[in-house]
Every structure is written in structure tokens, then in C-alpha cells.
Design a protein around this motif. Sequence first.
Motif, PDB file in Angstrom:
ATOM      1  N   ARG A 136       0.823  -1.214   0.000  1.00 46.71           N
ATOM      2  CA  ARG A 136       0.000   0.000   0.000  1.00 46.71           C
ATOM      3  C   ARG A 136       0.857   1.264   0.000  1.00 46.71           C
ATOM      4  O   ARG A 136       0.425   2.310  -0.457  1.00 46.71           O
ATOM      5  N   GLN A 137       2.091   1.151   0.517  1.00 50.18           N
ATOM      6  CA  GLN A 137       2.930   2.342   0.618  1.00 50.18           C
ATOM      7  C   GLN A 137       3.864   2.526  -0.569  1.00 50.18           C
ATOM      8  O   GLN A 137       4.763   3.355  -0.514  1.00 50.18           O
ATOM      9  N   GLY A 138       3.693   1.769  -1.636  1.00 49.43           N
ATOM     10  CA  GLY A 138       4.455   2.079  -2.831  1.00 49.43           C
ATOM     11  C   GLY A 138       5.163   0.930  -3.518  1.00 49.43           C
ATOM     12  O   GLY A 138       5.762   1.137  -4.575  1.00 49.43           O
ATOM     13  N   ALA A 139       5.136  -0.271  -2.952  1.00 51.16           N
ATOM     14  CA  ALA A 139       5.722  -1.403  -3.670  1.00 51.16           C
ATOM     15  C   ALA A 139       4.869  -1.694  -4.896  1.00 51.16           C
ATOM     16  O   ALA A 139       3.640  -1.553  -4.857  1.00 51.16           O
ATOM     17  N   MET A 140       5.530  -2.091  -5.981  1.00 55.43           N
ATOM     18  CA  MET A 140       4.766  -2.366  -7.212  1.00 55.43           C
ATOM     19  C   MET A 140       4.186  -3.770  -7.191  1.00 55.43           C
ATOM     20  O   MET A 140       3.216  -4.055  -7.865  1.00 55.43           O
ATOM     21  N   ILE A 141       4.843  -4.632  -6.424  1.00 57.50           N
ATOM     22  CA  ILE A 141       4.315  -5.993  -6.271  1.00 57.50           C
ATOM     23  C   ILE A 141       4.258  -6.317  -4.781  1.00 57.50           C
ATOM     24  O   ILE A 141       5.227  -6.111  -4.055  1.00 57.50           O
ATOM     25  N   GLY A 142       3.116  -6.782  -4.336  1.00 61.74           N
ATOM     26  CA  GLY A 142       2.971  -7.250  -2.962  1.00 61.74           C
ATOM     27  C   GLY A 142       2.890  -8.767  -2.992  1.00 61.74           C
ATOM     28  O   GLY A 142       1.955  -9.334  -3.573  1.00 61.74           O
ATOM     29  N   LEU A 143       3.881  -9.427  -2.438  1.00 58.90           N
ATOM     30  CA  LEU A 143       3.913 -10.900  -2.426  1.00 58.90           C
ATOM     31  C   LEU A 143       3.468 -11.338  -1.036  1.00 58.90           C
ATOM     32  O   LEU A 143       4.252 -11.376  -0.098  1.00 58.90           O
ATOM     33  N   ILE A 144       2.189 -11.631  -0.914  1.00 53.71           N
ATOM     34  CA  ILE A 144       1.576 -11.771   0.410  1.00 53.71           C
ATOM     35  C   ILE A 144       1.209 -13.238   0.656  1.00 53.71           C
ATOM     36  O   ILE A 144       0.664 -13.895  -0.233  1.00 53.71           O
ATOM     37  N   ALA A 145       1.444 -13.684   1.855  1.00 53.10           N
ATOM     38  CA  ALA A 145       1.120 -15.072   2.206  1.00 53.10           C
ATOM     39  C   ALA A 145      -0.277 -15.139   2.815  1.00 53.10           C
ATOM     40  O   ALA A 145      -0.701 -14.224   3.508  1.00 53.10           O
ATOM     41  N   ASP A 146      -0.981 -16.235   2.529  1.00 56.15           N
ATOM     42  CA  ASP A 146      -2.112 -16.570   3.414  1.00 56.15           C
ATOM     43  C   ASP A 146      -1.666 -17.827   4.171  1.00 56.15           C
ATOM     44  O   ASP A 146      -0.482 -18.165   4.153  1.00 56.15           O
ATOM     45  N   ALA A 147      -2.573 -18.493   4.825  1.00 58.43           N
ATOM     46  CA  ALA A 147      -2.151 -19.606   5.667  1.00 58.43           C
ATOM     47  C   ALA A 147      -1.522 -20.741   4.874  1.00 58.43           C
ATOM     48  O   ALA A 147      -0.753 -21.530   5.410  1.00 58.43           O
ATOM     49  N   ASN A 148      -1.828 -20.808   3.571  1.00 59.80           N
ATOM     50  CA  ASN A 148      -1.404 -21.972   2.801  1.00 59.80           C
ATOM     51  C   ASN A 148      -0.519 -21.673   1.604  1.00 59.80           C
ATOM     52  O   ASN A 148       0.227 -22.537   1.166  1.00 59.80           O
ATOM     53  N   ASN A 149      -0.646 -20.492   1.033  1.00 64.07           N
ATOM     54  CA  ASN A 149       0.058 -20.192  -0.220  1.00 64.07           C
ATOM     55  C   ASN A 149       0.604 -18.778  -0.210  1.00 64.07           C
ATOM     56  O   ASN A 149       0.278 -17.984   0.663  1.00 64.07           O
TER      57      ASN A 149
END
Lengths: 168, 659
Positions: free
Chosen positions: A126-139
Motif C-alpha cells: 500500500r505504501q508504494g511497492a509495485m508488487i505485494g507478495l503476500i502469504a495466506d495460511a497456505n500459499n
Amino acid sequence: MIKHLVALCLLLFAGEGKAQSLSENELKAAFLYRFSQFSKWPPPPPDKLRFCVVGNPELYQAVTSLLHAQDMDDDTEVIELPNNEQISRCDILFLSQQNRQQTQYWLEDLEQSPVLVVSDTSEGFRQGAMIGLIADANNLSFRVNLTDAKRRGLNFSAHLLKLATEVR
Amino acid sequence: MKQRYLIAGLMGVLSLSVQAKNDPLPDLEDLLSQQLNQLPSNTQISAGSRIERSSSDSMAVTHVITDKDIRQFNLQSLADILTMFVGITTRDNSSFIYLGARGIGRPGDFNSRFLFLLDGTRMNENLLDAGLLGYENFVDVGLIERVEYSPGASAALYGNNALLGVINIVTKTSSKLRGLNTALSVTNDDTQHGRVTVGMRSDSGADSWLSLSGSRLRSKDFPVPGAPAELLVWQDLNKESSSRIMLSHQTGSLQLQAAASRRQRSFPDGFSVLFSGGAEQAAPELETLDNEAYFLALTFDDKISDDMEAYFHVSTHGNDLVRSVPLTLQSGEVEFVRPMNSGRWSNLDGQLVFLGVENHELMVGVDFQKDHRQEFSSRSSLPSQFNFEQKSNESRYGLYFQDLWRITPRFKLQWALRHDDSDFSPARWSPSFTLKYSFLEGHHLLLRHSRAFRVANFLERNANSVFSEPNPQNETIDYNELSLVQRWSDSLSSFATFYYADINNLIHQDFFRPIYFNPPPIRSHGFEFGMDKRWSRGMSLITNLAIQRSRLQGGFGIANSPEFIGKMRFSMPLGNSDLTLSLNTYGVSKRRTFDSHLPGYVSHDISLNWQNNPDLFVALGVRNITDKDILEITDDGFTPYLQRRRQVHLSVNWSWNND
């Protein structure tokens, strides 16, 4: 009965080999490498891709190992950044585990430089990264801020945009 | 012989491990489907702080069920999903599903003590503040990315209804619903459900999907134990059908969502079955329920300057419930009375996050709800007390402020204060304070105090005014919580929460008249514990236990308040076969009712899933495998309803994507 149980146990044990079991940081490194392949820098393209890693020594190790395994040692360089003084050297910047204000610190001198910024927190995205690589509980999944990327002269392949959870 | 098995197994393991080492780097699509065989260091949650935060940075304990859990355990409704969370119980009387948590499961509360959000949009309706958990909910479970549950009082951010917890449903995007996506499920008790979703992502990144789904329960078992034979004859008239449509379009910072649902329920009227009098039974009269609902929402969510993020939301909603109740007159004629609940309301919310002050994350927001219509009416051709019409409209306002102060890297303080006002209730302040101390990497201690409220809803106000009784006072809760959230290793995490709450004026329906009153204060305290263990082979075990005790002043117990609730879910891949075995166990101790106790129970579900590519998923399972009789009371009557009977279910999910 015992035979069946032994067979069942072996069957279950054999399951370990089925999946290519990457650790979270190895998986992030693999994503980062793929992101670099599906991104286009403004001309002239960088002669040597510099991967910078912030906040995660294990990820730095994983990126280094992966690029070595892919025979990319001559075409790439991996830098672990202790502060934002050398940030202009980066072509790809991975901000790991950074909150909103930490992300602001890393990006404050970047201005409109064509640096592909990847973050593994939603705050960083949200603060400016062009890609957010975010985890959920499994992936792991990724979100793309195409507007910001284009502002910095970067572009992404249609394949990457198609697979993103969200494109802004 | 055993040796042969052992050698064969070892050879298999070796060959597979060699194969794994020689695997090339997976492509992007394969990376997305790679399962994390360890616990992620951070996930994304928003219910606890009303803003997206990483789980390690969150200032509230938030539990999450993901789409993978939903598929793996073949969960069919929001109620099924919520049942997986620590300390939550559900009770179904076949017309409505009620929720209980933290020792509070008051009969007939329509889930108004929980705040329900859909992608951040408030979903409690405006007559009973009800939260809908069954097939009448807008969201088909196949569209859900994750459900977040943040237990505890959260009125300092959310205002009304966030008394026992906040439940946020996050929907998928076309990355998972791309192309044509279909789902079909059937059960042995004649329940059928189908869904078709079409999704696309444009070259510019705009994301759109449209989903249609329908369910049919053709011959429901009567939920009452020992139903008379005269009634059982007409079981095929006890049925339900529902249909839903939902669409989402997101481009840049804007998202448009719209949804509509209809649920029709009919069942034979008990009076006309049991007292028909004729030797040859004619088909009984039917009582019917018809619920239609819709909403339309537009949100903007983006960073608007280097120091500021903004969120704006506008939505409009409607909900109509029409009942048709047969009345057998003394003359033997049948007259139908048609009571109707009708609500229309709109929400306007705004929120700014400001980062310009060092080490502070400031947030200010406003909520406004306009209830254009709140209406109870009843129509009958007879001039009687069955004809009436009560109407109202209301405006509700809320203004809140929150500051997260990072005092040191290990020590954080978050405080929030909210002011609420509405046309029919006095103004209120709701504060909240949370201290978080990270004493080791991945080990956090949280201390929280907050206050929350629930305003008497239109039903409660209206019922009392009809009988010239004063309005019940607003419910309030003073809530204290101590939590320990720990990540012991890459494969083991745990949480433990001790809470203590003083609840005043919990609104309750009078036993003798249809009015509402405030019973004596309730003291509620409890302990919740859970752990999540992963193994490298994709095997996982999640367990949780809630121990709770709620007592009226004077030490009297309250109904529907089990002291122990334990849950365990386990899943493991079966060798190299693309099969996964999932087990779910759920136990609840005995509960008090108005005049007796209901027995405790333990119920087990099993599911076998098969997936050999991302586009096809098949699940076969059995719920309540031992067919344990589970009884619950959902109102202040004496009749317990049977829950979760044994059910065999088969589900198929199939996607077709041409790009």
C-alpha cells in the motif's frame, strides 16, 4: 492387518517426496526471480540485474542460492542493504517484513527511479511497492500496482498481470 | 513380507526425492499453487484494526479460515465456516441459524451481537441487525477467499453490533475465478447446490466476475426429535430453495460490488396436519417464508499522498422477508396472514490513514447509516389484530480516531475512541486500548481493554412500544483481554487468550409477552487456546479449545452457554495419489436451557479430496459420521432442534480457462 498398516504408513511417508518442498523464503526468492523475468525496464535495460534485499537475511541467502543454481552469477548481483544509502544501485528491491513507515523510509530517496519494488507485507504494498507478495495460511499470492510501476517506466507482461490477485 | 513393503516404500521415497532435486524452477503458475508446508511469517488481515495489516503487526488476535480450508472440509455455508473458529457454536432451527460465542448465545438474538462485513461493507440488516449465515447469505462459499474472525468488543472502530466479535468475509478475484468456474454438490438427503462463475482480467488489469448459484433442499428432515407420524408423511413438503447472484468489478482503486439473493422456505403447517380431523388426510396447508435481499456498493481505496491513505465507501441495501401463515378459523375455513419485514438502508463511510508523525499511524473515520425504511406490517383479509403497519426511519452517525504508536520496536500502544449517535438512542463513547509487547521474535503479548455497545434494534423498540413499555436500554460490555500469540518455529504456532467481560443490559425477550427487557448484569470470562502444527509433507493439525463461563448477577447460569468447546481439524495427503484426507472433530459440553440441560456431544466429519490439476477438485465426505443426536434450543421455547445429522456429500469444482 499389520501389513496393511505398514503399507499405509509407507504410502503416507512416500508423500513427502511428492511436492517440491520449498521453504517460505525459497519460495519468495523463486517468485522474485520470476517477477524479474516478467518485468520490463525502460531503455537502456540494465546490463546486470541487481537484486537488493532488505530486512531478511534468509531471503538474501535464498536469492543468492537460487541465482547461482540458475547459472545467473554473471548477469546478476545480490545486495543486502543495511540502510537506504545504496538504494540507487538496485534494479529490484525486496522489502521484507516492513511496516508502513519503514517502507516510506526505504522509498523516500527512490523518487521516480525505475526500481521494481516488491514487498511481502500488505503495508509495504500500500505504501508504494509495485508488487505485494503476500502469504495466506497456505500459499503465496501477489498483487500488482501497475499505475505506480508505469509511473516509474516499468511494465509487466500480460501473463504476470493475469495471475495477480489484484491489479491496481 | 513386511521387509518387502519396507524396501518398496524406501525405493519410492528415494526415487521421489531424487526427482524433487532435479526439478527445474517452477513457473509462476506453479509457484502460486505451491503449498506452504510451514507457517507463513506473516499473513494479511484487516478485521482487527479496520485497516490492512500484517498478522505479526496486528493489534488484535484474528483467526482466519481460507478458501483451501473451505474446499478441504467441504464447507457449504457461512455457518459451516464460522463453526471452525475457536469458541463459536451455531444453532439451526431450519429457518434461521444462530451464532454463539464467548458464553453468549441468547435465544432469538439473530446474531446481532456480531458485526458482519463483506469486503469491508457492513452487512447486518437494519430491522433486527441480523447476520445471515445460511443459504440466504449473499456470498456463495465458492467465492470466499478467506473469513476473518476477530473476537472481542470492537465498537471503538466499528460502532454498533461489534459486541462479541467482527466477522469479515473477503471475496476472491478473477485470479481464482478466471474463465468459467463451476461447482456442483449433492448430498444423500436430497440437497443440491450449483454455482457458475464467469471471470475475466483485462489487459489493463481491470478485474470482473459474475456468479450465479442456486440450492435446493427438496425434502428436509423435520428438525424436531420424535416428530409425529402424521407430520412425517408430509416431509416432502418441508423444503427450501435459494438463488444468488453476485458481481464484482474492480479497476484501479475503485471496486463495484452488487449482489442479490432469494430464499424460499416452505413447510406443512403443524396445526392443519395434526387437527385436520378427516379420516383421509388432505394435503396440509403450507407456511412459507420468502426472503429477498440486495446490495450495491462502491469503494475507493488507495494512497492519495506520500503520507496518506484513503478509503471511501458508499452502499445501498434492501431486505424483505414475507411470511405466509395459515390460520384455521372456528368455521374450518383457512385464512392466510402475511407478516412482512422490510428494510432499506444506505451506508456512507470514509477513512484516512496519516503517517506524517514519526512512529505513529493515525486513522480518522466517519460512518453514516440512513435507514430509509424500517417496516413491519401484516396483511390479512380479516379485520383483526393481524392487520398492522409500523414504520420508521433512522439516521446513525459514528466518528472514530485511532493511533498506533510504535514506542519501541518491541512495544506498541494502540488506542481508539469512537463517538456514536442515532435518532433513537443517546450518544455514546467507545474507547479501546491495546498494548503489545514482542518479547521475542514471533512471540507477542497483548493486553487490551475496550468498551462496546449494541443499540436496541427496530424490533426490540417496536415490540415494546406496541405494549406501551419503555425501550430496553442499550447493551454495553466492558471487555478485558490478555493474549499470547507465539510462533515457536516454522511449523508450530499457538495462541492463548484470557478474557473477562462485564455485560450490562443484554436485551432479552420476555417469556410471557413479546416484549424485550434488560436482565441483570452478566459476568463472562473464559480462556481460549489453539495451536497450528504443520509437517513438511503437507500434513497439518489445527486444534482449539474454549473454556467459558457466563453468569447472571447472583450466580445464575444462562442458556446456550456451554463451558467447553473443543475443535480439531487434521488433513494429510495420501501418498502420491493426489488424494487428501481431512478430519474434523467438534465437541461441546452440556448446555443449560430454560428448564433443563442439553447433553454434550462430540461430532466427527471426514472428507476425501482429489485434485490432480488446478482445474478439477472432487470432495467426498461424511458429516457427523456417527450420526450423533445433537440438540439445540434456538428460542425461549422448550423444543430442542436436531442439528447436523449424518450427511454424505459429494462436491465437484471444475474450471475452464482458455488463456
